[in-house]
Design a protein around this motif. Structure first.
Motif, PDB file in Angstrom:
ATOM      1  N   TRP A 164     -10.417  -3.437   0.958  1.00 26.01           N
ATOM      2  CA  TRP A 164      -9.751  -2.463   1.819  1.00 26.01           C
ATOM      3  C   TRP A 164     -10.352  -2.561   3.217  1.00 26.01           C
TER       4      TRP A 164
ATOM      5  N   THR B 265      -0.920   1.305   5.413  1.00 31.63           N
ATOM      6  CA  THR B 265      -0.432   2.665   5.279  1.00 31.63           C
ATOM      7  C   THR B 265      -1.244   3.561   6.207  1.00 31.63           C
TER       8      THR B 265
ATOM      9  N   LEU C  81      -5.397   6.215  -1.942  1.00 26.37           N
ATOM     10  CA  LEU C  81      -4.495   5.135  -1.611  1.00 26.37           C
ATOM     11  C   LEU C  81      -4.334   4.209  -2.804  1.00 26.37           C
TER      12      LEU C  81
ATOM     13  N   TYR D  67      -5.420  -1.148   5.165  1.00 30.88           N
ATOM     14  CA  TYR D  67      -4.832  -2.367   4.641  1.00 30.88           C
ATOM     15  C   TYR D  67      -5.520  -2.792   3.351  1.00 30.88           C
ATOM     16  N   CYS D  68      -4.737  -3.226   2.421  1.00 29.68           N
ATOM     17  CA  CYS D  68      -5.208  -3.835   1.194  1.00 29.68           C
ATOM     18  C   CYS D  68      -5.201  -5.349   1.362  1.00 29.68           C
TER      19      CYS D  68
ATOM     20  N   GLU E 270       0.831  -1.197   0.000  1.00 30.67           N
ATOM     21  CA  GLU E 270       0.000   0.000   0.000  1.00 30.67           C
ATOM     22  C   GLU E 270       0.868   1.250   0.000  1.00 30.67           C
TER      23      GLU E 270
ATOM     24  N   CYS F 247      -2.670   0.294  -4.007  1.00 35.00           N
ATOM     25  CA  CYS F 247      -2.183  -1.016  -3.594  1.00 35.00           C
ATOM     26  C   CYS F 247      -1.706  -1.740  -4.833  1.00 35.00           C
TER      27      CYS F 247
END
Length: 122
Positions: free
Chosen positions: A36, A116, A20, A95-96, A6, A22
């Motif tokens: 996500w 991230t 964002l 988070y991805c 990410e 990823c």
């Protein structure tokens, strides 16, 4: 095996926007649903958004509907989360995740990035 990274987090003011990204490496990215999630201090990891392997279907958590949108570019092995009208309650590590099924549950995902940080000040 899938690896996810990410990027795009940072410190912004309330009302601002962030996008964002990823980026995935490994097998069969274009056939995997992506998700996500986010986790704030002292809270459980929360579902934010999911997107089907084709990108044609998306699903959002109630807290972000109308403000966040997910998209993907399979040619670039990348998924995105556009976040608008950010508020302090959106502060979290984002988070991805890559899944085997299109899901809003953590159990639908098999691979996770390291996250991230997004911080929104008032």
């Amino acid at each position: 095996q899938v690896q996810l990274v990410e990027s795009g987090g940072g410190l912004v003011q309330a009302g601002d926007s962030l996008r964002l990204s990823c980026t995935a490496s490994g097998s069969n990215f274009s056939r995997r649903p992506m998700g996500w999630f986010r986790q704030a201090p002292g809270k459980e990891r929360e579902f934010v958004a999911s997107i089907s392997w084709s990108g044609g279907n998306t699903y959002y958590g109630d807290s972000v509907k109308g403000r966040f949108s997910a998209s993907r570019d399979n040619a670039e092995n990348t998924v995105y989360l556009q976040m608008n009208s950010l508020q302090p309650d959106d502060t979290a590590v984002y988070y991805c995740a890559a899944g085997g099924v299109f899901s809003d549950s953590r159990k639908g995902y098999h691979y996770w990035g390291q996250g991230t940080q997004v911080t929104v000040s008032s």
